[in-house]
Design an enzyme around this catalytic site. Structure first.
Site, PDB file in Angstrom:
ATOM      1  N   GLU A 102       7.224  -6.515  -5.613  1.00 24.34           N
ATOM      2  CA  GLU A 102       8.356  -6.769  -4.710  1.00 24.34           C
ATOM      3  C   GLU A 102       9.112  -8.010  -5.160  1.00 24.34           C
ATOM      4  O   GLU A 102      10.340  -8.019  -5.247  1.00 24.34           O
ATOM      5  CB  GLU A 102       7.864  -7.010  -3.265  1.00 24.34           C
ATOM      6  CG  GLU A 102       7.131  -5.843  -2.627  1.00 24.34           C
ATOM      7  CD  GLU A 102       5.654  -5.802  -2.936  1.00 24.34           C
ATOM      8  OE1 GLU A 102       5.184  -6.556  -3.828  1.00 24.34           O
ATOM      9  OE2 GLU A 102       4.940  -5.011  -2.286  1.00 24.34           O
ATOM     10  N   ASP A 144       1.713   6.657   2.707  1.00 30.14           N
ATOM     11  CA  ASP A 144       0.686   6.474   3.745  1.00 30.14           C
ATOM     12  C   ASP A 144       1.122   5.530   4.866  1.00 30.14           C
ATOM     13  O   ASP A 144       0.334   5.252   5.776  1.00 30.14           O
ATOM     14  CB  ASP A 144      -0.620   5.962   3.110  1.00 30.14           C
ATOM     15  CG  ASP A 144      -0.417   4.718   2.257  1.00 30.14           C
ATOM     16  OD1 ASP A 144       0.748   4.394   1.937  1.00 30.14           O
ATOM     17  OD2 ASP A 144      -1.415   4.069   1.924  1.00 30.14           O
TER      18      ASP A 144
END
Ligand code: UDP
Ligand code: MN
Length: 428
Positions: free
Chosen positions: A337, A254
């Site tokens: 992350e 997205d």
């Protein structure tokens, strides 16, 4: 991906400075530990005090003799507790070297130790893949003009919802401009989606489509680790293919990608980083750069993360990553992350800032509204070749966008000249 809506990790005792914990009365431990380390900074693991006492043989009568016997007892307890404390420190805390950075700052968050248990060993379920590039021209040049470029492995986690196919089509039309790219599309569902196979095959971009469902136990968790099973599967695919050349980039389905991003990350030697627009409260997240070097990070949600960056804010060279066999992305929402970058031993001075020293925004964390797929009341007897509607709704259903039903959903309004009439008026 991380944003303020994630709860910070609950701190373990070893996540804090010892002094802070003692001050807050959260930690009670054997005093001998401070003698063990000259810098006085030991990372403690909480042990019920009673347990430690019984390990230390404290069940014997307490301090009822002369001072010398007390001293002997103290030495005895010390001798027994010392190896135990060492054991706890070095064996139970394998990530202990991770807790201090080059500046000697103790890092408050060290979540990887909790999750490293799930080493990367995903069962791969490949639905379809293609290695040849079927594009004749890319941006007006023949494909052969790009043959020397390292390949970008663009990892896209995706999941079934009504926006899935439109998102992937939009992304595909961006990626069609990018030479030397292998698209790893990892779908968060149990089986293969034949419609997606067909779509991916039609674009002409080399790709691998795999089914990589989120394990059931994580689905119930709020917030769930979105896209992690998918990225883990892609990492496993890279590992299985023994790839030591090329660039890895995690590109969600997205986001919005500027084409210049691809030329920027293609030069990555180890890890490159760059700002991502529309992240959380500041609408930006990325490195702070001085004299061409990354010195810190700007992100509204730190939560103890050493690398407070978005998934789309970095790229990794496979020659660098392949040196770290314990590469991992744990199922820890908000910390994916950080823990991934920790698992490949990143150091701040190694980071290559991109996009004119991080002054450009080449990727945006756009988000699409999710809605349940629609149900439209439209009689099955009209879903034949007398009109386009049968074919249209069959297609929408395969895409997971909408379906027609005889009995459920909103009654379909079919109109002409501003006036709606019965279905049979137009379709019979
Ligand atoms: N995703 C997934 N399974 C899920 C939810 C999300 O595979 O149950 C994928 C999604 O397609 C996207 C990535 O994981 O590529 C991140 O999810 P999302 O965009 O919803 O999160 P955000 O960007 O808002 O953090
Ligand atoms: Mn997203």
């Amino acid at each position: 991906m991380p944003s303020a809506h994630y709860q910070p990790l609950e701190l373990r005792a070893d996540d804090n400075d010892e002094d802070d914990l003692l001050e807050e009365g959260l930690l009670e431990h054997c005093t001998i530990e401070t003698d063990v380390q000259p810098n006085g900074r030991i990372r403690y693991h909480p042990q019920p005090v009673d347990e430690l006492r019984s390990i230390g043989g404290m069940t014997a009568p307490r301090f009822s003799r002369a001072a010398s016997s007390g001293m002997r007892r103290f030495l005895f307890v010390t001798l027994i507790l010392l190896p135990i404390c060492f054991l706890i420190y070095f064996v139970i805390s394998p990530q202990s070297q991770d807790s201090e950075d080059a500046d000697g700052d103790v890092d408050p968050h060290n979540g990887i130790g909790n999750t490293i248990g799930i080493a990367l060993n995903e069962p791969l379920h490949i639905c379809s893949e293609r290695y040849e590039d079927h594009r004749l021209y890319i941006d007006d040049k023949p494909r052969s003009a790009y043959a020397q470029l390292p390949v970008i492995y663009f990892v896209t986690p995706t999941y079934p919802r009504r926006e899935q196919i439109p998102e992937l089509i939009r992304l595909a039309y961006t990626l069609l401009h990018v030479p030397r790219l292998h698209w790893l599309v990892a779908n968060d569902r149990e089986g293969c989606d034949n419609f997606l196979d067909m779509q991916l095959n039609g674009f002409g971009i080399p790709y691998t489509h795999m089914a990589s469902p989120m394990p059931r136990e994580y689905r119930k968790v709020k917030p769930a680790p979105r896209g992690v099973a998918n990225r883990r599967a892609a990492l496993q695919w890279l590992h299985q293919h023994n790839l030591t050349n090329g660039i890895l980039y995690f590109g969600d389905d997205d986001n919005t990608y500027d084409l210049r991003l691809f030329s920027e990350i293609r030069q990555t030697q180890r890890v490159s980083m760059f700002p991502v627009g529309l992240i959380a409260e500041y609408a930006i997240s990325g490195p702070v750069v001085r004299d061409g070097k990354v010195v810190a990070f700007l992100d509204s949600w730190v939560a103890g993360r050493r690398w407070p960056v978005d998934m789309a804010g970095f790229a990794v060279s496979l020659s660098y990553m392949s040196q770290y066999p314990n590469v991992n992305m744990p199922y820890k929402p908000g910390y994916e992350e950080d823990l991934f970058l920790r698992s490949i031993g990143l150091r701040i001075e190694q980071i290559e800032p991109r996009g004119k020293n991080c002054t450009e925004i080449l990727v945006w964390h756009t988000q699409t509204k999710n809605k349940k797929s629609a149900v439209v009341r439209l009689e099955n007897r009209f879903m034949d070749e007398r009109s386009n509607l049968g074919a249209l709704f069959r297609l929408l259903e395969r895409m997971g966008v909408a379906r027609a039903s005889d009995t459920e959903g909103l009654l379909a309004t079919i109109s002409k000249n501003g006036k709606s009439k019965t279905h049979s008026y137009f379709l019979n």
